[in-house]
Design an enzyme around this catalytic site. Sequence first.
Site, PDB file in Angstrom:
ATOM      1  N   LYS A 495     -18.817 -28.898 -69.549  1.00  0.00           N
ATOM      2  CA  LYS A 495     -18.823 -30.070 -70.438  1.00  0.00           C
ATOM      3  C   LYS A 495     -17.513 -30.812 -70.213  1.00  0.00           C
ATOM      4  O   LYS A 495     -16.467 -30.444 -70.726  1.00  0.00           O
ATOM      5  CB  LYS A 495     -18.954 -29.649 -71.906  1.00  0.00           C
ATOM      6  CG  LYS A 495     -19.159 -30.824 -72.854  1.00  0.00           C
ATOM      7  CD  LYS A 495     -19.261 -30.370 -74.290  1.00  0.00           C
ATOM      8  CE  LYS A 495     -19.665 -31.523 -75.191  1.00  0.00           C
ATOM      9  NZ  LYS A 495     -18.804 -32.702 -75.048  1.00  0.00           N
ATOM     10  N   TYR A 496     -17.597 -31.866 -69.414  1.00  0.00           N
ATOM     11  CA  TYR A 496     -16.398 -32.578 -68.991  1.00  0.00           C
ATOM     12  C   TYR A 496     -15.836 -33.438 -70.121  1.00  0.00           C
ATOM     13  O   TYR A 496     -16.575 -33.950 -70.967  1.00  0.00           O
ATOM     14  CB  TYR A 496     -16.705 -33.449 -67.773  1.00  0.00           C
ATOM     15  CG  TYR A 496     -17.053 -32.643 -66.539  1.00  0.00           C
ATOM     16  CD1 TYR A 496     -16.049 -32.076 -65.756  1.00  0.00           C
ATOM     17  CD2 TYR A 496     -18.374 -32.448 -66.163  1.00  0.00           C
ATOM     18  CE1 TYR A 496     -16.357 -31.328 -64.633  1.00  0.00           C
ATOM     19  CE2 TYR A 496     -18.693 -31.706 -65.042  1.00  0.00           C
ATOM     20  CZ  TYR A 496     -17.682 -31.142 -64.278  1.00  0.00           C
ATOM     21  OH  TYR A 496     -17.990 -30.397 -63.176  1.00  0.00           O
TER      22      TYR A 496
END
Length: 894
Positions: A495-496
């Site tokens: 999850k950037y």
Amino acid sequence: MSKRSLASRSSVPRKKKTKLETHQQSRLDSFFNNSRQRSSSGPSNKGEAAASSGTTAAVTDDAFPLTAIARDEAYARLLADEDGLTLDVLLRLEAEASHKSPLPTTNGKPEVIDVDMLDDDEQPVAGPSNRAIEKSIADHRIESPPASSQPYKSTKPAFSSDSPNILPTYESLCIDPTAFDPGSLDWSPNSPIPYSFLAHTLSTLSATKSRIAILNILTNCLRCISRYHPPSLLPALYLLSNSLSPPYSPLELGLGYSIILKAIQQLSGLTSAALKRLYTVTGDPGDLAYEAKSNVRTLIPHPPLLITGVYESLLKIAFSRGQGAAKQKQAVVEKLLVAARGEEIRYLVRTLAQNLRVGAVRTSMLTALARAMVLTPPSQLEVSVPTDSPFHAADLLSAVKPLPSNAKKKVSDPARDELNEKFAQAEALVKKVYVQHPNYDHLAKALLEAGLDGLTERLPLTVGIPLLPTLGSPTRSLDEIYDRLGFLPFTAEFKYDGQRAQVHAAREDGSSSQIKLFSRHLEDMTDKYPDVCTLVETIFAQSPNIQSFILDAEIVAVDPVDGSLKTFQELSNRARKDVQLDDVKVTVCVFAFDIMYLNGEILLGKPFRERRSLLRSQFPPIIPQHKSAARFDHVRSCESEDGREAVEEFWQTAVNSRSEGLMIKLLDSGEILQEPTAKKDKVRRKPLPATYEPDKRTSAWLKLKKDYVIGLGDSLDLVPIGAWHGNGRKANWWSPILLAVWDPDAGKLVAVCKCMSGFTDTFYKALKERYPPDSETCAREPRWDPECDTGGLKPEFYFKPQEVWEIRGADVTISPVSMAAYGLVSKTRGLSLRFPRFIKEREDKGLEDASTPQFLARMWESQQGQGKDLGGVDEGELVDVIGDTDIEEESSGD
């Protein structure tokens, strides 16, 4: 060490005032100050000329013998004690205090003001000071109205009963739609709908908070409009939803508050000081205009306002550009206000101020629109609704039984049950189409031409029109993920920490390309990322077989040399509008994680495993030669089939990286066993689809953030809505700050806890600059949308809800003062967060992305399941124990 106790919940109902969202308060003050100077300069030439000609162009010195200063004193004294002052009472007081007769009369009625003759330079004439107003105040004191949750309204009608300005009366819209007959209205077919009908609708909506009543009102309103004048349906949808265009359109009203005030002042002839005092009483721009015009009438009656005409006027305001635009906008506003009557004035001005506050949220609008189309199909349909259509209801209405007067009494009614099924099908269809194609223009046109049956074919997923994105449900541990998904296969993805983006692209004529980038809130940000647009051109050049696509991705700041991840703060340093390619200073990478459309094929219904396979095979990674050019890559991932040890190792990699955590996505659709919530319940099988579900927070997408995980502390996304003055060395700052969760069902914020830990000195100073007392963002009373329910937590000052903060707490606890999650885990109490601590600001999130009461309740239930000792309920006692050293140490972690 100091303590601050929460205010106990009072049993006396507290008067609520609807107030303007004063995002231009500084301009408001400037307007009043400048106008005060202008009014002291004496009468205008036009006012003198009108007086000499015998026409009452504005109230003259004979009617208003007091100076502006004396009137200000009168207002100040009256308002200090009473809120029940109305404009007509004040005018009478001023006249009597000067030992002169009240306002000039004609045939026993007050002489009216000819607002048609007012212009920009005209001001009321000021006379000599008169201190006799003090005695008049004492002699004419009026009682305040009882405390009420309704907005301030005058007890006096705007016009006399025989006035042509009285609005027509309408039937109640708040009744069961099956008992409402839209044919009872005395309207001619195909005649434009008067705006007074929409004002009646808005007035009825503002008087209730019941969701059932809101749906009934909207449904009956839309039925009448589509029956008598279908072209009015689209303007009505926009006016009811307080918008002008689709969410991805850059069109904005762009109307400064000072323009609205000038128009009201021109209309009423009041001084700016009197207008400001009246605004203090009403607290709402619509109520202000209503009261200001209560003693004003045009000499020549104006044609009634129409729904289509009002909407066209708003568009004219929005499209006014260039030199002289302010005067053009003010002229349009003045024409609207002059023609408006009664409640039209109130809701017209609230619309201009973009502060309707009637509870008509998007979900309610779509539900009501679907029901209206079932009950009253438009008369201009290309084909009539066939009797075998799932939306045909003509044969049911006569068979539906009236609802019993006793709401608790249930009556068997097969016809109503069948009608409710048709409602459910229609609502699901309209919502499904809208979340894929969020455009009222297209939706209204399709419904009016083909009805519900042809809706899907006419409004498919389209390149260039963003769909509402799928949302992930928060989880707090890997154990919880395995419990919720069972043995179903899933993938774990990084999850950037970037900006979510929809990438829409299509080739045109085999050469040029149509490229659009949209944010998670559907805002068009194509101009912000010219380097990403160039990247899309590169994709087309390298893949001749690709003609069109829609990707879901995360745009992340990266190092231009090695592509390593950077923080969201660095990404936010990029310019936001009209960025030129040569001006790009922060390199980005587009990490694609889903595909919803490819070469004319809609992929929403395919399982994620298949969509991901297409994404990886058709869109290979791209690393351009130029270091500042945008990159393209796929998200890093790990499969559950590799074993739990591999997933846990991948999780540790995510924790040690600059990502926010993991996204867990179901690869194939399946079912899980759902444990019963009560002894009498049975074990149920819950389907979990791996399809792309727009605008849904689904269990097939789970987010596991670093700060959600047990052992690292609980984390929520909360909204600051108020504060108290600090003590000791924090006396000049806000401390503590009141935080709230977002309740999507009620469409409001609900206070959950007070926070005073985790802030740096720098942050405190910046916070005071963003929320200075008695400003456009900080007031002693709540005055902004959305509504805030503070329960027993009453701050000294209220903040304009506009930020989302990430907050970590020790645990969730039952609270006697918080209303958050009220009734979800306790029938008499809500939930609060114990020892909350500020982590960081979430600039990538809007108010509706904040944590919900349901999420808070799940956190509490998870604690209970683990047998955590909560040690008693939160009684609202918070201790400010953090010292100077602690604050400075925390700054490095922010």
